[in-house]
Write an enzyme that holds these catalytic residues in place. Structure first.
Site, PDB file in Angstrom:
ATOM      1  N   HIS A 200       0.807   1.671   6.122  1.00 14.50           N
ATOM      2  CA  HIS A 200       0.935   2.449   7.366  1.00 14.50           C
ATOM      3  C   HIS A 200       0.993   3.948   7.121  1.00 14.50           C
ATOM      4  O   HIS A 200       0.873   4.737   8.053  1.00 14.50           O
ATOM      5  CB  HIS A 200       2.189   2.009   8.122  1.00 14.50           C
ATOM      6  CG  HIS A 200       2.048   0.636   8.707  1.00 14.50           C
ATOM      7  ND1 HIS A 200       1.864   0.413  10.040  1.00 14.50           N
ATOM      8  CD2 HIS A 200       2.020  -0.576   8.106  1.00 14.50           C
ATOM      9  CE1 HIS A 200       1.756  -0.896  10.258  1.00 14.50           C
ATOM     10  NE2 HIS A 200       1.841  -1.512   9.087  1.00 14.50           N
ATOM     11  N   ASP A 414       0.841  12.685   8.182  1.00 17.33           N
ATOM     12  CA  ASP A 414       1.289  11.505   8.922  1.00 17.33           C
ATOM     13  C   ASP A 414       0.208  10.437   8.811  1.00 17.33           C
ATOM     14  O   ASP A 414      -0.977  10.757   8.971  1.00 17.33           O
ATOM     15  CB  ASP A 414       1.486  11.882  10.411  1.00 17.33           C
ATOM     16  CG  ASP A 414       2.532  11.014  11.093  1.00 17.33           C
ATOM     17  OD1 ASP A 414       2.751   9.885  10.622  1.00 17.33           O
ATOM     18  OD2 ASP A 414       3.125  11.481  12.088  1.00 17.33           O
TER      19      ASP A 414
HETATM   20  O1  F6P Z   1       5.809   4.948   9.059  1.00 15.45           O
HETATM   21  C1  F6P Z   1       6.349   4.105   8.139  1.00 15.45           C
HETATM   22  C2  F6P Z   1       7.650   3.471   8.622  1.00 15.45           C
HETATM   23  O2  F6P Z   1       8.117   2.550   7.663  1.00 15.45           O
HETATM   24  C3  F6P Z   1       7.491   2.781   9.965  1.00 15.45           C
HETATM   25  O3  F6P Z   1       7.012   1.490   9.831  1.00 15.45           O
HETATM   26  C4  F6P Z   1       8.871   2.862  10.505  1.00 15.45           C
HETATM   27  O4  F6P Z   1       8.902   2.808  11.883  1.00 15.45           O
HETATM   28  C5  F6P Z   1       9.344   4.206  10.014  1.00 15.45           C
HETATM   29  O5  F6P Z   1       8.631   4.450   8.823  1.00 15.45           O
HETATM   30  C6  F6P Z   1      10.844   4.285   9.783  1.00 15.45           C
HETATM   31  O6  F6P Z   1      11.184   3.376   8.814  1.00 15.45           O
HETATM   32  P1  F6P Z   1      12.644   3.075   8.287  1.00 15.45           P
HETATM   33  O7  F6P Z   1      13.623   3.468   9.340  1.00 15.45           O
HETATM   34  O8  F6P Z   1      12.633   1.617   8.027  1.00 15.45           O
HETATM   35  O9  F6P Z   1      12.804   3.857   7.033  1.00 15.45           O
END
Ligand code: F6P
Length: 511
Positions: A200, A414
């Protein structure tokens, strides 16, 4: 894809242990039970489950669990409710053992993380090594062997959960940078599985990836998948260049020939871009809901009915360019180009990774800057920056999107940025302006946004003013074109594209 699940009876289990129980053995209220030996034909694996624990008095809390916020959940939840599959992930509570259960129509297989795992695997290797390394080293990555050791062990735990619950020939879709070793672990134990992986976040150029002491193991881990998906073609290109450079892999037209220890090709992995999107139907319906439209009017009134509302919505993360945005806005106030009587900037900064040093420092800096700007420019009636360090439910977010004349997405790097896509989707009247960083993956699709380089503060200021002063006809032309792009490419298309490419690829390789 049609998936089935087969619940097997577990002769060893008693009523309490086989069902939705918490660390104290009490049943999670309101969750339907799922046998802990259930087998699935389709499994999604991500670091977090699409729920976390909550207490009943918290907003959005149902039956002790709440749907967790975030792009990944937004992207996959609609598909999981439609498909009879299971989701494997951490349930969000340290040291708590939770049995498989079902919530909101999705079967969930929790993976336990200890306090030590959270420190070393999640805050450490995932978010203080990989996250900054994969985001253009905006913050310096830290390399610790103890963190790497924990990353390997936790990846093994996720892989074991899948191995235990996957039916023969099942499709498994592994998500994101926290779990890059899982594809290879699955392939070694279960060559019968169809394995997809989607990253992602950006994948860095080999010149930056080279810094990682475990670069070969990460590439090798990812190459366990049949299909490795990325947000942008440039991310897929970076990955293929790294596979060639660090593993000597032969790469031709997105196909990577993966060799076993004996030097023979075991399988061919495909690397390809699948830009993620949003649940267009959900956002469009909310944007037309009269209560939400009224709430957006209320927000404007609450701010003293300024001519222009500007909006930033981000996790409080150093990759999002919040400091650059505030700097540009402060200079516009100082230059007299905007005034607190005419304009308000709403900055929603949702709390994130708060125990990680760089995030703590960022919060201090952002809050200090907001305090400085407001102290300098606020009047009794008007505020320059309305700063909100909260997460909001999607209904309130859509009301904010409707209230905002200008949306500011100034990320320094991003993977995609789904907020940009949500804003555009919510603008059902084709008005409003999107200022979008060219370093966000969304810039590849939203070419009619006002694209800019957030490092160029003068350029950013000019772009913000262009958005503030944009004529309705130009705004409508741009918005219409962006809306068409997103309406034609929603999250269902993203997931079905990925999964059909995975199916086709595996069938082709087998034949
Ligand atoms: O963008 C990557 C990501 O892992 C998303 O999937 C998630 O919404 C965001 O970062 C925050 O992730 P976390 O709170 O699990 O670190």
């Amino acid at each position: 894809m049609q998936a089935t699940k087969h619940a097997e009876s577990d002769p060893e289990s008693n009523g309490a242990d086989a069902h939705g129980t918490d660390a104290h053995g009490t049943s999670a209220p309101g969750t339907s039970d799922t046998a802990s030996d259930a087998q699935y034909d389709f499994m999604v694996v991500s670091n977090r489950l699409p729920v976390d624990r909550c207490s009943p008095d918290e907003p959005g809390c149902e039956d002790g669990w709440r749907r967790s916020p975030g792009g990944l959940v937004t992207a996959l939840a609609p598909m999981m409710t439609k498909t009879d599959g299971a989701w494997v992930g951490w349930h969000g509570a340290p040291d708590e053992h939770v049995q498989p259960f079902s919530h909101g129509g999705i079967d969930l297989v929790p993976v336990q993380l200890s306090t030590h795992d959270i420190e070393f695997f999640y805050e450490g290797f995932s978010n203080s090594t990989l996250w900054p390394l994969y985001h253009d080293v905006i913050a310096p990555p830290e390399f610790h062997r103890t963190w790497w050791d924990s990353y390997r062990k936790v990846n093994r735990r996720f892989a074991d959960a899948v191995i235990h619950h996957a039916n023969p020939g099942a499709t498994v879709w592994v998500q994101d940078y926290q779990l890059q070793l899982v594809p290879k672990m699955l392939r070694e134990a279960r060559p019968d599985l169809k394995i997809g992986f989607f990253n992602h976040i950006p994948f860095p150029p080999p010149e930056i990836f080279a810094q990682l002491p475990w670069r070969r193991a990460i590439i090798d881990g990812l190459l366990g998948a049949d299909l490795v998906g990325f947000q942008r073609p440039s991310d897929a290109g970076n990955f293929m260049r790294s596979a060639r450079r660090f593993l000597g892999a032969s790469v031709k037209q997105q196909q990577i020939h993966v060799k076993g220890a004996d030097g023979k090709t075991t399988h061919i992995a495909r690397a390809q871009a699948f830009p993620i999107s949003i649940d267009v139907k959900q956002i469009s319906e909310l944007a037309r809901n009269p209560e939400i439209v009224e709430r957006s009017r209320q927000i404007r009134r609450d701010l003293g009915s300024p001519k222009t509302i500007l909006l930033g919505v981000d996790r409080l993360d150093y990759t999002k360019g919040i400091r650059h945005r505030l700097k540009a806005y402060e200079e516009l106030l100082a230059d007299g180009k905007v005034s607190v009587e005419d304009a308000t900037l709403i900055q929603v900064a949702s709390p994130s990774r708060e125990r990680v040093e760089h995030y703590r420092l960022l919060r201090e800096e952002v809050e200090g800057t907001v305090g400085h700007i407001n102290g300098t420019y606020d009047t009794m009636q008007n505020t320059a920056v309305r700063y909100l360090h909260h997460s909001y439910p999607i209904e309130e977010m859509v009301a904010l999107y409707l209230a905002a004349d200008v949306m500011l997405v100034t990320a320094l790097r991003d993977g995609m940025n789904l907020v940009a896509k949500e804003y555009v989707t919510a603008r059902t009247n084709n008005d409003g302006a999107l200022v979008l960083s060219e370093f966000a993956g969304a810039a590849d699709q939203l070419k009619q946004a006002l694209l800019m380089n957030p490092h160029d503060i003068d350029g950013l200021k000019d772009t913000i003013m262009k958005a503030v002063n944009m004529q309705p006809a130009e705004a409508a032309r741009r918005m219409r074109s962006m809306r068409k792009q997103i309406l034609d490419h929603d999250v269902d298309l993203w997931s079905s594209d990925f999964l059909s490419t995975l199916e086709e690829k595996v069938i082709r390789d087998d034949s």
